[in-house]
Design an enzyme around this catalytic site. Structure first.
Site, short mmCIF file in Angstrom:
data_model
loop_
_atom_site.label_atom_id
_atom_site.label_comp_id
_atom_site.label_asym_id
_atom_site.label_seq_id
_atom_site.Cartn_x
_atom_site.Cartn_y
_atom_site.Cartn_z
N GLU A 22 -57.16 -7.37 -6.74
CA GLU A 22 -56.20 -6.55 -7.48
C GLU A 22 -56.26 -5.10 -7.03
O GLU A 22 -55.23 -4.45 -6.85
CB GLU A 22 -56.49 -6.64 -8.98
CG GLU A 22 -56.21 -8.01 -9.57
CD GLU A 22 -56.30 -7.99 -11.08
OE1 GLU A 22 -55.43 -8.56 -11.73
OE2 GLU A 22 -57.26 -7.38 -11.60
N LEU A 23 -57.49 -4.59 -6.86
CA LEU A 23 -57.61 -3.19 -6.48
C LEU A 23 -57.09 -2.97 -5.07
O LEU A 23 -56.49 -1.94 -4.75
CB LEU A 23 -59.07 -2.74 -6.59
CG LEU A 23 -59.70 -2.77 -7.98
CD1 LEU A 23 -61.04 -2.06 -7.96
CD2 LEU A 23 -58.80 -2.14 -9.02
N VAL A 68 -61.96 -11.45 -8.87
CA VAL A 68 -60.51 -11.20 -8.90
C VAL A 68 -60.26 -9.72 -8.66
O VAL A 68 -59.31 -9.31 -7.99
CB VAL A 68 -59.93 -11.60 -10.27
CG1 VAL A 68 -58.46 -11.23 -10.33
CG2 VAL A 68 -60.15 -13.08 -10.52
N CYS A 69 -61.14 -8.90 -9.20
CA CYS A 69 -60.93 -7.46 -9.21
C CYS A 69 -60.67 -6.88 -7.83
O CYS A 69 -59.72 -6.12 -7.65
CB CYS A 69 -62.12 -6.78 -9.87
SG CYS A 69 -62.55 -7.51 -11.46
N PRO A 70 -61.47 -7.19 -6.82
CA PRO A 70 -61.21 -6.52 -5.55
C PRO A 70 -59.83 -6.87 -4.98
O PRO A 70 -59.19 -6.02 -4.37
CB PRO A 70 -62.33 -7.01 -4.64
CG PRO A 70 -62.97 -8.16 -5.34
CD PRO A 70 -62.67 -8.03 -6.79
#
Lengths: 187, 187, 187, 187, 187, 187, 187, 187, 187, 187
Positions: free
Chosen positions: F50-51, F46-48
């Protein structure tokens, strides 16, 4: 709180009496009245006059069913030696308790810790082992065996006559009081 | 430890005396001898006989320079009312201290917490505020004002004659003892 | 937290009533309404007027099934003496509780520790032993027995009619309120 | 211990009065008499009748130099809304204090923690910020503004006439008592 | 630690809904999704716009099987009064919880102790009573009901599809991700 | 208590930005708005997304004078490696903070101790270093950079216009509210 | 006390090995010899040379029945990414343990709390899970895999031949010593 | 935490060296490199081979400016006797420290309390008295003086060349590494 | 309190005797008389003369049924080495106990913690493991084995003849005393 | 720890000597050697033989500059009485200390608390007030004055000749030892 009605603690001490050493415990005390008579030290000055006066009144105490125990922080060996040597003390026939471990002196709250000696304290203990009267005087002040006898008599009377009380300076045979609502404000 | 030589604590109480209310504090007590005479309650039974006997001996105590203070846990209002009503108590001219907050009864260790009353305790206090003699008797046993007077006299004698002590049952004028090494074992 | 709904603690005290001494305990209080009426001291000034007014309303309280108990830190002996001597107090026929051990004064949180006296506190206690109303006034301010009676009546009404409440200054017979959602914002 | 003579704690709360929001602190209270009148909640049932009765007596309190503060745990926004909506509350012209953080309710010991509401407690506070009279009633029992006014008057009288006290049910103009030794046992 | 996956505590509060008062407990919440929507106080400013927007989206939340609870530290009486008076609030059909005892505000860690009010906190709670999403904004900053709805949808999706996750700004119907070793470093 | 208005703690961490390693401390953050954007771990799923979304909105944040800091418990070495390898992450130009010692994750209360990872928490911090808004979502739920931008704008507006507040879903240019007594109950 | 013979604690961590993620626990370690090889961080400098050298000696360790575990505080995602990217690390075929929660680093007492990284610590653990040899070097000092292999061999020999010990620099095949009283002072 | 960079504690012990007894303290150690070489007991088995090997490498250690200290819990008297008697030990020319009070063994955390002996621990201490490398082996496993020498050389190199680090198995003259951002992921 | 009649604690130590190592425990000591003879350290100065004198008297101790144990904080390896090397010590045939863990030295209260050595303490222990006589001398003062033998004999006599005691300087065969009341004051 | 080198505590006791009572304090003891000779009780059995033997050796102790103090828990009055009565004790010319408060017996750790008596403990104290030698024997075992004299002589010799020590059974005039490295292993 006062020591009135405090039950004395367990103890086991050596005593000298009538040329013999014997062990005395709390169990020996229970069942009759007792006077514990503490004094600072054997071979001193006020003490022999007090012990002598007590010896002279010993029959009267016994007549009331009250045993007398003198107590100091000396050993029973010293009690015997004093009894051998002193004319006054040689009259003593009640048990002389030895309390070098300070057990009794602490239980009756008369130990002077800095000196390792007991104050002059007299304690009247009832047959249940509970203190009913006590008196303590500073070092050089001698007590009065007859007044102690009067207090034993009064304490006995109150125990035996639950509905009556002894007025000031009461002596056996004198009038007593029977507390009642009607007496409130009438005395 | 005993209460001998314990200095009494600070206190401020109300008193009734000679038809007046006044405040009494520790400062009022210091500087002369004092007898604190605790009793359970106003309007009861043994107490008036004790207070009356004390009133009759009050002059003798004053002659020794010793003030007398009776103390109970009742208020000063009640002391006045009792004084008004009771013939015996009406003879009292010494201060009657009121201790409803239990300050004195706790300081002299005579409070009965479950009852909120004081035991019958008599305390002879020297001019430095230190206890020299005390006697406590269970509820129904009246004390003896004359014996207390004798003890005040003995305590005074010992304080004034540092090198002499009072033997058993000593009364003013009687012989005293001067402790010395030579007396060891000779009494 | 307030004392509302606090259950009173266990107690055993002496009381004076109708020329007799008797013991009163918590068990005697449970099962009916009670008014505990504390005052500082017997033989004082505001107190007799309050106790007298209460005595004059005693029948009304009894009619509501509410016992009245006056309480001070004096002994029951003093209560009797006061009752004997004071014309106002002689009218009192409800139990006068004696609290020299401060048990009740501490339980109801009206003890003045420095004085050993109680504040003027009145407490309405329900048949379960729980406080429903209380009022405390400083030393010189007398209370109003009729207002206390009104509060007893209101408290009883609320207990008996769980769905209704008493508006300000309500008296028996006056209108009450029945809380409901429709009343929100309509009063 | 009771709350009599307890000094109220510091506080800073929002209030609604005469169409305005303002901050009220302890400093605003000191220097004159004050009645703190706690009630459980805005938009409920007994409360508006009590607040209305108080509003009707507000001039009399002001005549005695006594400010009135009603207090609940609602916000000042809610006080305004209630004032806007309720006919009874619209008569209120004294400050309505908002105590959602429970600061006052805890300081006067009337918070019901489980509910987050205050008991019905009325407190008369003297110009030094010390409580002189208080009354607390369980949930459904309305108070009596006229009796509170009488207590304010009595409290003021006692403060101003240090040597006189107010007997039971005293009202301004009625006789007072001057405590003296001669009165002991005469009332 | 964060509040994510913290299980909400037990509670019992009063609520206003559809013209009725009712009790709401933790048991009522379990078993379906819930949004707890805290706001500072009834009858204030940002709050009605937030509650109105939430009311307008209520059907969408219900379509997701998610109940909505607004919460403030006001009483249910006040909730009703506000609902009666405010046009915006009158649109609210979800339960309005009353938290004057601060139980919920403390459990969700949004209480402002000095004010006795709640911060603007929104909490999405899953059917097991565990918090999955939360958002808190300072006093004057209004929230966004549509974004909260999106988060409810994403939380539901993740719960139902244990092997997939929702990327940034995901909306129902958009692509999700299936975590796998092969994806490491490929996103 | 919530984290609203909590001042962030001191910290010193390594960061990767624009091909360089640098140290970032609390002092670097103060004086302008900041968004701290925590995510669980580099090289995950998920993180990439969001970033990347945050990177695409970075200019808009900067236009508001708001710096963006992404934070995970990975080292700065790992941040560089990820930036080198991932197409999405290579778009990031804001500082990527490294928190392997968990200092930031504990200070913002998002550490998952059992995992040694951070929850997805976004925190808007004002120029005084105090948190004004925060949002935390469980593991698989992606956030929305545009909504965070809206909240930064609202927070800035409230700080700059002390007398106005932002209603629900407010966007720059939309109407605000000016709290006043007259509005009570009118919204 | 040293760590010699300390049994390692329970743990559950993620590992990367041969293109897969797997969970490794204490149970996986027991029953054969193990080398735990801690290093500060993935994607740094000394570490890959150490891990590479260890990879080159891995067969020799396996021949001794000794598993090798490298450990850093990075996640398993990062281990995979590093393995993908670094030529040296790509040679690693032993399990690379991920310890972002610092469980292993604390259990083996190599955590540097201020950095959240592990010291360079190598630990030889016997089949009972007890540490037999350990070596720790400061940040920039690389270890020697061949010396570690020699120590594994010596530790195995001592375990298997309880009556013999390995002198300094012993290698398999070299002479050992058999402790006996006759040898005292002869070596 | 590890012992890396821990500063050794104060100590004062007796030592035997070159036919003399002398006192060694922490002050004697500071200012140059030191190897503390603990072993269980004089007159035992593995120990003399280790001490002999160390003696044979002593010149090399001195060439690096590193003093060598052997340490056991025996007295200096025993060290002398062993040196007199054992051919191997007679080669020792470095100081043999005596630690019967267990001061050093506890400070370096190698004491086996139940035995009163030290584990086989070797500690490389830098000129500031801080530990840079340590190795501990169970009872029967001999150490390797040449590997310890290599580690001293590496530790010196790292201290002297702050910008370079020693890869695995580095020996003086071999290549070192200079950490830089560009190397991240390239090793 | 003294150590007289203190029962020695449990212990397990290594000993050297007659060319063998063996384990000695408390169980080995019980059932006969024992002399524990502590000295500071092997290979020192006063000690060998004491141990030699004891060795020369060992037959006499054994004749009394008394085992002799010498004890120092050295290991059994060192005891053997000393026995091998020293002419005086080679005469020793009693067990030489090794106490490097300080267990015996602490139990007999002769440990010098700062030195890790024992004081010169001799302890005669009866067959129940209880200390009957002990003597401790400062560092340089040698003891007297014959006097210790005399004390063992006296201790045995007292244990065997419960009704007799040994006067000063008593030797076997000399007169003893039988304590009795008649002897009080006669000696 | 042992009592060797322990400095004796402050004390003030009464003593009997040469027909006089005097006070003895620690200050009287300092500056010369002293033998403290404890015994259980006056007027008992072993004790007089020990005290007599000590009296017979008193001149020899004085010749060494060593004062002798006998100590029991009896009072000085009892010491005088015993001295008067017992032929053996009448020979005593050294000070007989009285310790009824147990101050010395506790300081030298020889008190038997259950008995209030001292063990038979002899303590040689140097001119600095520090214990150099001590010996304690159980109840019925007499000590040996001549051995104590020998120990005083040895202790003096060691103090005066810092570089020499006294071997076993040393007597004045006999050979001593001068510790040196060359002697290690040669004795």
């Amino acid at each position: 709180m006062s020591l009135i009605n405090k039950e004395i603690g367990d103890f086991t001490v050596q005593a000298f009496r009538n040329g013999e050493f014997k062990t005395v415990t709390k169990a020996d005390v229970l069942g009759k009245w007792a006077l514990f008579f503490f004094y600072p030290a054997d071979f001193t000055f006020v003490c022999p006059t007090e012990l002598e006066e007590l010896a002279e009144n010993y029959d009267a105490f016994k007549a009331e069913g009250c045993e007398v125990y003198s107590v100091s922080c000396d050993t029973h060996f010293v009690h015997k030696a004093w009894h051998d040597e002193s004319e006054r003390i040689s009259k003593v026939t009640y048990p002389m308790l030895a309390d070098p471990a300070h057990v009794l002196a602490e239980d009756f709250e008369v130990l002077i810790p800095a000196d390792g000696l007991a104050e002059r304290g007299a304690f009247i203990v009832d047959p249940d082992g509970k203190i009913q009267v006590y008196e303590v005087t500073a070092g050089g002040i001698g007590r009065n065996a007859e007044e102690l006898l009067r207090l034993v008599q009064a304490a006995k009377f109150v125990r035996e006559h639950g509905d009556q009380v002894c007025p000031a300076k009461w002596q056996p045979g004198a009038e007593t009081l029977k507390p009642s609502l009607d007496l409130v404000g009438q005395l």
